[in-house]
Design a protein around this motif. Structure first.
Motif, short mmCIF file in Angstrom:
data_model
loop_
_atom_site.label_atom_id
_atom_site.label_comp_id
_atom_site.label_asym_id
_atom_site.label_seq_id
_atom_site.Cartn_x
_atom_site.Cartn_y
_atom_site.Cartn_z
N ALA A 75 0.85 -1.20 0.00
CA ALA A 75 0.00 0.00 0.00
C ALA A 75 0.88 1.24 0.00
CB ALA A 75 -0.89 -0.03 1.24
N GLU A 76 0.42 2.28 -0.70
CA GLU A 76 1.16 3.55 -0.77
C GLU A 76 1.22 4.21 0.60
OE1 GLU A 76 2.46 2.78 -4.23
OE2 GLU A 76 2.93 4.69 -3.24
N PRO A 77 2.29 4.86 0.93
CA PRO A 77 3.53 4.85 0.16
C PRO A 77 4.30 3.55 0.38
CG PRO A 77 3.81 6.13 2.15
CD PRO A 77 2.40 5.65 2.16
N SER A 78 4.66 2.91 -0.72
CA SER A 78 5.40 1.65 -0.58
C SER A 78 6.74 1.97 0.05
CB SER A 78 5.61 1.01 -1.95
OG SER A 78 6.60 1.76 -2.66
N LEU A 79 7.37 0.94 0.60
CA LEU A 79 8.67 1.18 1.23
C LEU A 79 9.71 1.60 0.19
CD1 LEU A 79 10.11 1.28 3.90
CD2 LEU A 79 10.66 -1.15 3.69
N PRO A 80 9.77 0.95 -0.98
CA PRO A 80 10.75 1.42 -1.97
C PRO A 80 10.55 2.88 -2.37
CG PRO A 80 9.88 -0.74 -2.60
CD PRO A 80 9.08 -0.28 -1.44
N ASP A 81 9.29 3.27 -2.54
CA ASP A 81 9.03 4.68 -2.92
C ASP A 81 9.41 5.63 -1.79
OD1 ASP A 81 5.97 3.98 -4.84
OD2 ASP A 81 8.12 3.70 -5.28
N THR A 82 9.08 5.24 -0.57
CA THR A 82 9.41 6.08 0.59
C THR A 82 10.92 6.30 0.66
OG1 THR A 82 7.52 5.16 1.79
CG2 THR A 82 9.22 6.24 3.12
N LEU A 83 11.67 5.21 0.48
CA LEU A 83 13.13 5.31 0.60
C LEU A 83 13.73 6.07 -0.59
CD1 LEU A 83 14.11 1.84 2.09
CD2 LEU A 83 13.13 3.88 3.18
N MET A 84 13.12 5.90 -1.77
CA MET A 84 13.62 6.65 -2.93
C MET A 84 13.45 8.15 -2.66
SD MET A 84 15.02 7.01 -5.76
CE MET A 84 15.14 5.47 -6.65
N ARG A 85 12.32 8.55 -2.09
CA ARG A 85 12.06 9.96 -1.79
C ARG A 85 13.08 10.48 -0.79
NH1 ARG A 85 12.50 14.11 -2.07
NH2 ARG A 85 11.29 15.92 -1.36
N ILE A 86 13.39 9.67 0.23
CA ILE A 86 14.39 10.11 1.23
C ILE A 86 15.75 10.30 0.56
CG2 ILE A 86 15.70 9.36 3.28
CD1 ILE A 86 13.10 7.99 4.25
N SER A 87 16.08 9.39 -0.36
CA SER A 87 17.41 9.46 -1.00
C SER A 87 17.50 10.68 -1.93
CB SER A 87 17.69 8.19 -1.79
OG SER A 87 16.90 8.16 -2.96
N GLU A 88 16.33 11.25 -2.30
CA GLU A 88 16.36 12.40 -3.22
C GLU A 88 16.39 13.74 -2.49
OE1 GLU A 88 13.75 10.26 -6.83
OE2 GLU A 88 12.78 11.45 -5.24
N ILE A 89 16.29 13.69 -1.15
CA ILE A 89 16.30 14.97 -0.39
C ILE A 89 17.67 15.62 -0.57
CG2 ILE A 89 16.25 15.97 1.93
CD1 ILE A 89 14.24 13.77 2.68
N ASP A 90 17.66 16.89 -0.91
CA ASP A 90 18.93 17.54 -1.25
C ASP A 90 19.58 18.16 -0.01
OD1 ASP A 90 20.02 20.35 -3.28
OD2 ASP A 90 21.00 18.47 -2.68
N LYS A 91 19.66 17.37 1.06
CA LYS A 91 20.33 17.80 2.29
C LYS A 91 20.96 16.53 2.88
CE LYS A 91 16.70 21.16 3.35
NZ LYS A 91 15.64 21.57 4.29
N PRO A 92 21.99 16.65 3.68
CA PRO A 92 22.54 15.45 4.33
C PRO A 92 21.50 14.82 5.25
CG PRO A 92 24.07 17.30 4.50
CD PRO A 92 22.79 17.85 3.97
N VAL A 93 21.26 13.53 5.05
CA VAL A 93 20.36 12.77 5.92
C VAL A 93 21.21 11.71 6.62
CG1 VAL A 93 18.28 11.34 6.09
CG2 VAL A 93 18.45 13.12 4.32
N ILE A 94 21.19 11.74 7.96
CA ILE A 94 22.02 10.82 8.74
C ILE A 94 21.14 9.79 9.45
CG2 ILE A 94 23.67 10.66 10.68
CD1 ILE A 94 24.15 13.73 10.15
N ALA A 95 21.50 8.52 9.34
CA ALA A 95 20.82 7.46 10.11
C ALA A 95 21.64 7.21 11.36
CB ALA A 95 20.70 6.19 9.29
N ALA A 96 21.03 7.42 12.52
CA ALA A 96 21.71 7.14 13.80
C ALA A 96 21.19 5.79 14.30
CB ALA A 96 21.39 8.23 14.81
#
Ligand code: T1G
Length: 703
Positions: A75-96
């Motif tokens: 179901a939307e948002p699928s996990l692949p789509d969610t993660l693709m969107r995060i990877s396209e954010i034009d700022k440093p994203v850090i996973a702690a």
């Protein structure tokens, strides 16, 4: 902001905290909440960097397994789509990453540009254990970070790596000093990145994953692994996904990965393994015992009998750091037992599984004694003496005199009446059955046999200590053979009877191993010992044997001293480790058939499959109806973990549901009519099976 996410701004950074205890499983609602928080942070010009973390310390254990097989999974948002969107954010994203980043949890971290973990964090893509493959970019982003071969090995093994190994591999950029400082250090990392005007750095900008692989890597890899993969689908799909990562763009590779994932998710193998994932967690729940019942404390254990079983049982507890008094009647037997335990540990040292220091520490926890008085302070006593009621009752009567009030008194009997043992002493409420499977220090399965008088806290304490020593505990009521051996009886009976009707041991075994069982029944009985099984039969003839015919092969082999592997001949002939069919066994079967007036015929594999497995299934359903087993999934766990039933089929009950309960019932009814007096006697459908089919139910449950 959703209750699933904590959102705050600090030093120009958005701290996005995942908050769906216990493991932040990425359900559809969780995906919506994460995406909304990330979009908010991406759009906020005050935010220069984003940090994703687990509010309660644990980062994320992956997609919500309970959603698979339902529409929610995609179901939307699928996990692949969610993660693709995060990877396209034009700022440093850090996973702690605190504690765990597994499956979709690690894929979430891989969609971030930067990753820092606490020292004790465990990271991995264990989807293969569920018959799945990473389905949200893991097979595409991980090879771009660590190379295709490393990624392939990590995903196929399903192993979890610690933070330092993850850093060395290239999964983590940094390891924090400790769990407590993880978020602070992640924020310091963020400030550094902001100060350096660092880019977002999504994984797809990393070098080509196959840059160091030979052209024919994947074809040669498949060729080398095919024999190991056997019937398993997931490893083949993983390999195809990794190959796609080497050949396609990220976008194309993600599309290929999704198609392969959907194939895995829809497979019966994955349905079976997901069934078992939840079955293992359900097994610890006992309907009439509250989860918060106060438990008895277990600080010291005693084991009576230093033979193979007693020694193995003792090892389980010292392995968990619990002191054990090991009691024998003669010092020679005690010495043999202690020596055997040390030898077992030395093998682990040779295999690199233990250090010498660890062995010494464990042996230090072991105290051999010939004196029952030394058991007076034990909190749990487990007897593993000879399988004879009189002997066990004598032991328990001594324990009744010696042990402190409140000590739990357990019997390791594999088939004797636990209630009869309990009623022979003054404190039946403290008695329980703990049926370990041999070798006791290796086999995960533990049948916990609840007697009529067993106190609730005794059962609850035993279940907890079983988990502490790494056992998979399944509760059984009291009956001959409990769950596993009771079902083994009809399964074995059909196999033996089929020899008299024209099948050979090898044909029967090949059908059963063809279904996926680790061993066929006859090679298993040759391993266990034809003599051992004969003596058990003799001891229980009234309880388990009504019709002599199917026992005659075993009885005759015993009389011929064909005890199995140990004597070089049993149902097979053994030359070293080679097992060969023996014409003498066929001749013996022919003689017995003639004596018993049983006509012989060619028997097809389907009949062998149906008669052995439908009788196994029928007995399991009967056990459920009698309340000996609490639930069908417990029966699956017993037969997978104690008898080698294939996990890819989910266990005999799950397999019956896949075949169709109506088909199972029809098969039983067919043989009841076709096999004359024998069929009339043995192919009685379990009443619960008849009720389930009549009610049109497809799932096995008591009603
Ligand atoms: N989904 C749903 N529930 C889960 C879950 C999960 N991923 N992981 C744990 N639970 C539940 C579990 O059922 C139990 O529930 C409770 O959490 C505590 O678990 C798209 C496709 C994390 C090491 O395979 O290995 O991501 O019984 O009793 O011993 O590519 O759970 O309390 O109601 O096991 O401390 C991949 C599976 C998923 C990890 C914790 N992830 N989980 O062990 O506690 S597929 C996994 C575990 C995926 C993506 C793919 C363990 C654990 P309840 P527990 P634990």
């Amino acid at each position: 902001m959703s209750d699933l996410i904590h959102y705050c701004l600090e030093d120009g950074m958005a701290l996005i905290g995942l908050c769906r205890p216990p493991v932040n499983a990425l359900s559809q609602r969780m995906r919506v909440a994460i995406l909304s928080a990330c979009e908010r942070a991406a759009a906020d010009t005050e935010v220069k960097a984003i940090i994703l973390h687990g509010v309660h310390g644990l980062f994320c254990a992956g997609a919500d397994i309970a959603e698979f097989g339902t529409d929610a999974a995609f179901a939307e948002p699928s996990l692949p789509d969610t993660l693709m969107r995060i990877s396209e954010i034009d700022k440093p994203v850090i996973a702690a990453i605190g504690k765990l980043a597994l499956g979709g949890g690690l894929e979430l971290a891989l969609a971030c540009g930067y990753r820092i973990g606490e020292p004790g964090a465990r990271l991995g893509l264990p989807e293969i254990n569920l018959g799945l493959i990473p389905g949200a970019g893991g097979t595409q982003r991980l090879p771009r970070l660590i190379g295709a071969e490393s990624a392939l090995n990590l995903i196929l093994s399903g192993e979890q790596v610690d933070a330092e190994r993850a850093r060395l591999l290239g999964i983590l950029d940094r390891v924090a000093d400790n769990a407590e400082s993880l978020l602070d250090e992640a924020q310091a990392y963020g400030r550094e990145l902001i100060g350096a005007a660092a880019p977002a750095r999504p994984a797809e900008q990393c070098p080509k994953p196959a840059s160091d692989l030979p052209e024919d890597f994947f074809s040669r890899f498949r060729e080398s692994q095919e024999p190991l993969w056997k019937k398993r689908l997931a490893p083949r799909l993983v390999t195809s996904a990794l190959e796609a990562a080497c050949l396609l763009t990220l976008k194309e590779g993600l599309a290929r990965e999704l198609a392969l994932f959907q194939q895995a998710e829809a497979s019966t193998q994955s349905q079976a393994l997901r069934h078992l994932f939840f079955a293992e967690r359900e097994a610890g729940r006992i309907p009439d015992i509250p989860a918060d019942l106060p438990l008895r404390s277990i600080r010291k254990v005693a084991v009576i009998g230093a033979g193979t079983m007693g020694g193995g049982i003792a090892m389980n507890f010292v392995n968990a750091g619990i002191p054990v008094a090991l009691l024998e009647q003669q010092s020679a037997a005690l010495d043999r037992g202690l020596t055997q335990i040390r030898n077992n540990y030395e093998i682990s040292v040779k295999r690199g599984k233990l250090t010498t220091a660890q062995v010494e520490a464990r042996m230090e926890l072991l105290y051999g004694t010939l004196d029952y008085a030394d058991l007076a302070d034990a909190d749990l006593v487990i007897e593993a003496v000879f399988e004879k009621m009189e002997i066990k009752q004598q032991v328990f009567q001594t324990l009744d005199q010696v042990c402190k009030p409140g000590a739990i008194l357990a019997t390791n009997t594999s088939s004797l009446d636990v209630d009869a043992i309990a009623m022979s002493i003054s404190r039946p409420q403290d008695v329980i059955g703990l049926h370990f499977f041999s070798p006791a220090n290796v086999m995960r399965l533990l049948e916990v046999v609840r007697g009529k008088a067993t106190a609730p806290d005794v059962l609850a304490t035993t279940m907890q200590i079983a988990k502490r020593i790494g056992k998979l505990a399944v509760v059984s009521g009291v009956c001959f053979g409990f769950i596993g051996n009771r079902m083994l009886e009809p399964y074995s009976r059909e196999a033996h009877r089929l020899l008299l009707e024209g099948a050979t041991p090898a044909q029967v075994d090949q059908v059963l191993t063809g279904v996926g069982l680790n061993m066929g029944i006859f090679s298993m009985q040759d391993l266990a010992g034809v003599d051992v099984l004969y003596l058990i039969r003799q001891a229980n003839r009234t309880a388990s044997v009504h019709d002599e015919s199917y026992c005659r092969m075993g009885d005759e082999l015993y009389a011929l001293q064909r005890y199995g592997q140990k004597s070089g001949r049993g149902f097979y002939r053994y030359e070293g480790r080679d097992r060969r069919e023996d014409p003498e066994v066929v001749a013996l079967a022919e003689r017995l058939s003639s004596e018993l007036g049983i006509s012989r015929r060619a028997i097809d594999d389907q009949e062998i499959h149906d008669r052995c497995l439908f009788m196994l299934i029928n007995e399991g359903i009967q056990l459920l109806d009698e309340g000996i087993a609490l639930r069908a999934s417990d029966i699956d766990l017993v037969w997978i973990n104690g008898y080698g039933f294939p996990a890819l089929l989910g266990g005999p009950m799950h397999y019956a549901e896949q075949i169709g309960l109506a088909s199972v019932l029809a098969g039983i009814q067919r043989y009841r009519s076709e096999l004359g007096a024998y069929g009339e006697m043995w192919f009685k459908p379990a009443p619960l099976l008849e009720r389930l089919v009549a009610a049109g139910k497809t799932h096995i449950e008591r009603f």
